[in-house]
Motif scaffolding. Structure first.
Motif, PDB file in Angstrom:
ATOM      1  N   GLN A   7       0.821  -1.203   0.000  1.00  0.00           N
ATOM      2  CA  GLN A   7       0.000   0.000   0.000  1.00  0.00           C
ATOM      3  C   GLN A   7       0.858   1.257   0.000  1.00  0.00           C
ATOM      4  OE1 GLN A   7      -2.348  -0.810   3.508  1.00  0.00           O
ATOM      5  NE2 GLN A   7      -4.088  -1.549   2.296  1.00  0.00           N
ATOM      6  N   HIS A   8       1.961   1.212   0.729  1.00  0.00           N
ATOM      7  CA  HIS A   8       2.870   2.354   0.784  1.00  0.00           C
ATOM      8  C   HIS A   8       3.472   2.634  -0.594  1.00  0.00           C
ATOM      9  CE1 HIS A   8       5.786   5.188   2.313  1.00  0.00           C
ATOM     10  NE2 HIS A   8       6.773   4.461   1.800  1.00  0.00           N
ATOM     11  N   ILE A   9       3.886   1.575  -1.288  1.00  0.00           N
ATOM     12  CA  ILE A   9       4.470   1.733  -2.623  1.00  0.00           C
ATOM     13  C   ILE A   9       3.429   2.248  -3.608  1.00  0.00           C
ATOM     14  CG2 ILE A   9       5.498   0.488  -4.582  1.00  0.00           C
ATOM     15  CD1 ILE A   9       6.771  -1.405  -2.546  1.00  0.00           C
ATOM     16  N   MET A  10       2.210   1.698  -3.522  1.00  0.00           N
ATOM     17  CA  MET A  10       1.146   2.103  -4.438  1.00  0.00           C
ATOM     18  C   MET A  10       0.821   3.582  -4.287  1.00  0.00           C
ATOM     19  SD  MET A  10       0.044  -0.459  -6.335  1.00  0.00           S
ATOM     20  CE  MET A  10      -1.690  -0.247  -6.723  1.00  0.00           C
ATOM     21  N   LYS A  11       0.922   4.111  -3.068  1.00  0.00           N
ATOM     22  CA  LYS A  11       0.641   5.524  -2.831  1.00  0.00           C
ATOM     23  C   LYS A  11       1.749   6.409  -3.400  1.00  0.00           C
ATOM     24  CE  LYS A  11      -2.102   4.858   1.366  1.00  0.00           C
ATOM     25  NZ  LYS A  11      -2.163   5.066   2.835  1.00  0.00           N
ATOM     26  N   LYS A  12       2.965   5.903  -3.444  1.00  0.00           N
ATOM     27  CA  LYS A  12       4.093   6.712  -3.888  1.00  0.00           C
ATOM     28  C   LYS A  12       4.265   6.690  -5.398  1.00  0.00           C
ATOM     29  CE  LYS A  12       7.945   6.529  -1.729  1.00  0.00           C
ATOM     30  NZ  LYS A  12       9.182   6.045  -1.118  1.00  0.00           N
ATOM     31  N   ARG A  13       3.798   5.639  -6.081  1.00  0.00           N
ATOM     32  CA  ARG A  13       4.028   5.493  -7.511  1.00  0.00           C
ATOM     33  C   ARG A  13       2.708   5.338  -8.251  1.00  0.00           C
ATOM     34  NH1 ARG A  13       9.082   1.151  -7.709  1.00  0.00           N
ATOM     35  NH2 ARG A  13      10.483   2.305  -6.305  1.00  0.00           N
ATOM     36  N   ASP A  14       2.730   5.807  -9.492  1.00  0.00           N
ATOM     37  CA  ASP A  14       1.544   5.702 -10.342  1.00  0.00           C
ATOM     38  C   ASP A  14       1.725   4.507 -11.263  1.00  0.00           C
ATOM     39  OD1 ASP A  14      -0.786   6.143 -11.658  1.00  0.00           O
ATOM     40  OD2 ASP A  14      -0.020   7.755 -12.923  1.00  0.00           O
ATOM     41  N   PHE A  15       1.149   3.382 -10.899  1.00  0.00           N
ATOM     42  CA  PHE A  15       1.291   2.164 -11.679  1.00  0.00           C
ATOM     43  C   PHE A  15       0.345   2.197 -12.868  1.00  0.00           C
ATOM     44  CE2 PHE A  15       4.058  -0.820  -9.510  1.00  0.00           C
ATOM     45  CZ  PHE A  15       4.214  -0.210  -8.279  1.00  0.00           C
ATOM     46  N   SER A  16       0.810   1.747 -14.020  1.00  0.00           N
ATOM     47  CA  SER A  16      -0.041   1.652 -15.201  1.00  0.00           C
ATOM     48  C   SER A  16       0.405   0.469 -16.039  1.00  0.00           C
ATOM     49  CB  SER A  16       0.015   2.932 -16.039  1.00  0.00           C
ATOM     50  OG  SER A  16       1.334   3.157 -16.515  1.00  0.00           O
ATOM     51  N   LEU A  17      -0.499  -0.008 -16.876  1.00  0.00           N
ATOM     52  CA  LEU A  17      -0.233  -1.156 -17.728  1.00  0.00           C
ATOM     53  C   LEU A  17      -0.589  -0.811 -19.159  1.00  0.00           C
ATOM     54  CD1 LEU A  17      -1.862  -3.940 -15.542  1.00  0.00           C
ATOM     55  CD2 LEU A  17       0.579  -3.551 -15.806  1.00  0.00           C
ATOM     56  N   LYS A  18       0.189  -1.327 -20.114  1.00  0.00           N
ATOM     57  CA  LYS A  18      -0.103  -1.159 -21.529  1.00  0.00           C
ATOM     58  C   LYS A  18      -0.980  -2.317 -21.972  1.00  0.00           C
ATOM     59  CE  LYS A  18       0.771   1.029 -25.464  1.00  0.00           C
ATOM     60  NZ  LYS A  18       0.512   2.476 -25.691  1.00  0.00           N
ATOM     61  N   ASN A  70      -3.783   1.101 -25.518  1.00  0.00           N
ATOM     62  CA  ASN A  70      -4.173   1.998 -24.433  1.00  0.00           C
ATOM     63  C   ASN A  70      -3.396   1.704 -23.162  1.00  0.00           C
ATOM     64  OD1 ASN A  70      -6.745   3.355 -25.681  1.00  0.00           O
ATOM     65  ND2 ASN A  70      -6.977   1.175 -26.074  1.00  0.00           N
ATOM     66  N   GLU A  71      -3.390   2.705 -22.272  1.00  0.00           N
ATOM     67  CA  GLU A  71      -2.712   2.566 -20.998  1.00  0.00           C
ATOM     68  C   GLU A  71      -3.744   2.645 -19.881  1.00  0.00           C
ATOM     69  OE1 GLU A  71       0.532   5.218 -20.598  1.00  0.00           O
ATOM     70  OE2 GLU A  71       1.381   4.208 -18.850  1.00  0.00           O
ATOM     71  N   LEU A  72      -3.717   1.666 -18.996  1.00  0.00           N
ATOM     72  CA  LEU A  72      -4.670   1.600 -17.893  1.00  0.00           C
ATOM     73  C   LEU A  72      -3.929   1.588 -16.571  1.00  0.00           C
ATOM     74  CD1 LEU A  72      -7.122  -1.223 -19.040  1.00  0.00           C
ATOM     75  CD2 LEU A  72      -7.488   1.222 -19.216  1.00  0.00           C
ATOM     76  N   THR A  73      -4.568   2.142 -15.542  1.00  0.00           N
ATOM     77  CA  THR A  73      -4.016   1.982 -14.208  1.00  0.00           C
ATOM     78  C   THR A  73      -4.236   0.534 -13.780  1.00  0.00           C
ATOM     79  OG1 THR A  73      -6.096   2.529 -13.091  1.00  0.00           O
ATOM     80  CG2 THR A  73      -4.642   4.367 -13.661  1.00  0.00           C
ATOM     81  N   VAL A  74      -3.503   0.124 -12.765  1.00  0.00           N
ATOM     82  CA  VAL A  74      -3.649  -1.241 -12.262  1.00  0.00           C
ATOM     83  C   VAL A  74      -5.088  -1.491 -11.828  1.00  0.00           C
ATOM     84  CG1 VAL A  74      -2.966  -2.819 -10.424  1.00  0.00           C
ATOM     85  CG2 VAL A  74      -1.240  -1.450 -11.578  1.00  0.00           C
ATOM     86  N   GLN A  75      -5.711  -0.486 -11.200  1.00  0.00           N
ATOM     87  CA  GLN A  75      -7.080  -0.654 -10.726  1.00  0.00           C
ATOM     88  C   GLN A  75      -8.052  -0.824 -11.884  1.00  0.00           C
ATOM     89  OE1 GLN A  75      -8.110  -0.913  -7.382  1.00  0.00           O
ATOM     90  NE2 GLN A  75      -9.854  -1.727  -8.519  1.00  0.00           N
ATOM     91  N   GLN A  76      -7.882  -0.026 -12.952  1.00  0.00           N
ATOM     92  CA  GLN A  76      -8.758  -0.146 -14.119  1.00  0.00           C
ATOM     93  C   GLN A  76      -8.624  -1.527 -14.755  1.00  0.00           C
ATOM     94  OE1 GLN A  76      -7.236   3.355 -16.184  1.00  0.00           O
ATOM     95  NE2 GLN A  76      -9.269   4.291 -16.098  1.00  0.00           N
ATOM     96  N   PHE A  77      -7.384  -1.986 -14.875  1.00  0.00           N
ATOM     97  CA  PHE A  77      -7.150  -3.294 -15.471  1.00  0.00           C
ATOM     98  C   PHE A  77      -7.765  -4.389 -14.618  1.00  0.00           C
ATOM     99  CE2 PHE A  77      -5.071  -6.265 -18.184  1.00  0.00           C
ATOM    100  CZ  PHE A  77      -4.697  -7.325 -17.375  1.00  0.00           C
ATOM    101  N   THR A  78      -7.576  -4.290 -13.299  1.00  0.00           N
ATOM    102  CA  THR A  78      -8.126  -5.294 -12.391  1.00  0.00           C
ATOM    103  C   THR A  78      -9.642  -5.334 -12.474  1.00  0.00           C
ATOM    104  OG1 THR A  78      -6.266  -4.986 -10.879  1.00  0.00           O
ATOM    105  CG2 THR A  78      -8.225  -6.061  -9.993  1.00  0.00           C
TER     106      THR A  78
END
Length: 217
Positions: free
Chosen positions: A32-43, A47-55
């Protein structure tokens, strides 16, 4: 002795879940600490999606699959669809003002060898159809979208009518929410091939038009 054996088996069965829960409990605060510090995204596809959108998309699609399987199992048989037609779905035009909403589905099509061309408005979609070096094998559109004059709740219907002015054969599907699915009769009257809000049903409808170039891996 038999009771002891059964006890050992029971404890062994519980060992992995307990261990996994312990690991997650230890690592979760750090994750959770890492997720708050970085903006994760997936190709995904184009298109590019955040991890939450992809999940969320994965959960939605697998839930749809589970419902389809459960419905067939409830009927006591597995449905056998007729063999796909000889037509091959090489290229599909997808018209939607928010392409990221369909990134997972578009990625699935690309994984099966289908070229997906995306347009964000009716005008852009019609231009893609007119300027295409090779014809599209199907068109997918949302129902309501932002157009040049503002939001148009009937944009999908208008696109179908425009296409049908010069093209009576290319399948056109509307893929949207419950509101679009509730207007099935209007879609048919406009010349649409089908309408659905289910990603699983969308692929079923496309499969009835023709076969995919290759199996997804």
């Amino acid at each position: 002795m038999k009771d002891a054996t059964e006890l050992i088996r029971a404890l062994t069965g519980l060992a992995w879940p307990v261990f996994a829960a312990w690991v997650v409990g230890k690592l979760l605060p750090e994750i959770q600490h890492i997720m708050k510090k970085r903006d994760f995204s997936l190709k995904v596809g184009n298109n590019e999606l955040t991890v939450q959108q992809f999940t969320d998309k994965v959960v939605e699609t697998t839930a749809e699959l589970q419902q389809q399987v459960a419905a067939q199992a409830g009927q006591g048989r597995v449905r056998h669809d007729p063999p796909p037609q000889q037509r091959v779905l090489h290229r599909i035009l997808w018209v939607d003002d928010a392409p990221s909403n369909n990134a997972y589905e578009a990625g699935q099509l690309q994984a099966m060898g289908v070229e997906v061309v995306q347009a964000e408005s009716t005008e852009e979609g019609l231009r893609a159809l007119q300027e295409a070096a090779r014809p599209f094998d199907a068109v997918i559109s949302d129902m309501g979208r932002a157009e040049a004059g503002g939001f148009d709740p009937d944009a999908g219907l208008k696109l179908i009518r425009k296409i049908r002015e010069t093209d009576d054969t290319t399948p056109v599907f509307l893929y949207g929410g419950a509101g679009a699915a509730a207007r099935r009769d209007q879609v048919a009257d406009a010349g649409g091939t089908g309408v659905t809000q289910s990603p699983t049903e969308l692929f079923v409808l496309l499969g009835q038009v023709g076969r995919f170039p290759r199996t997804a891996t």
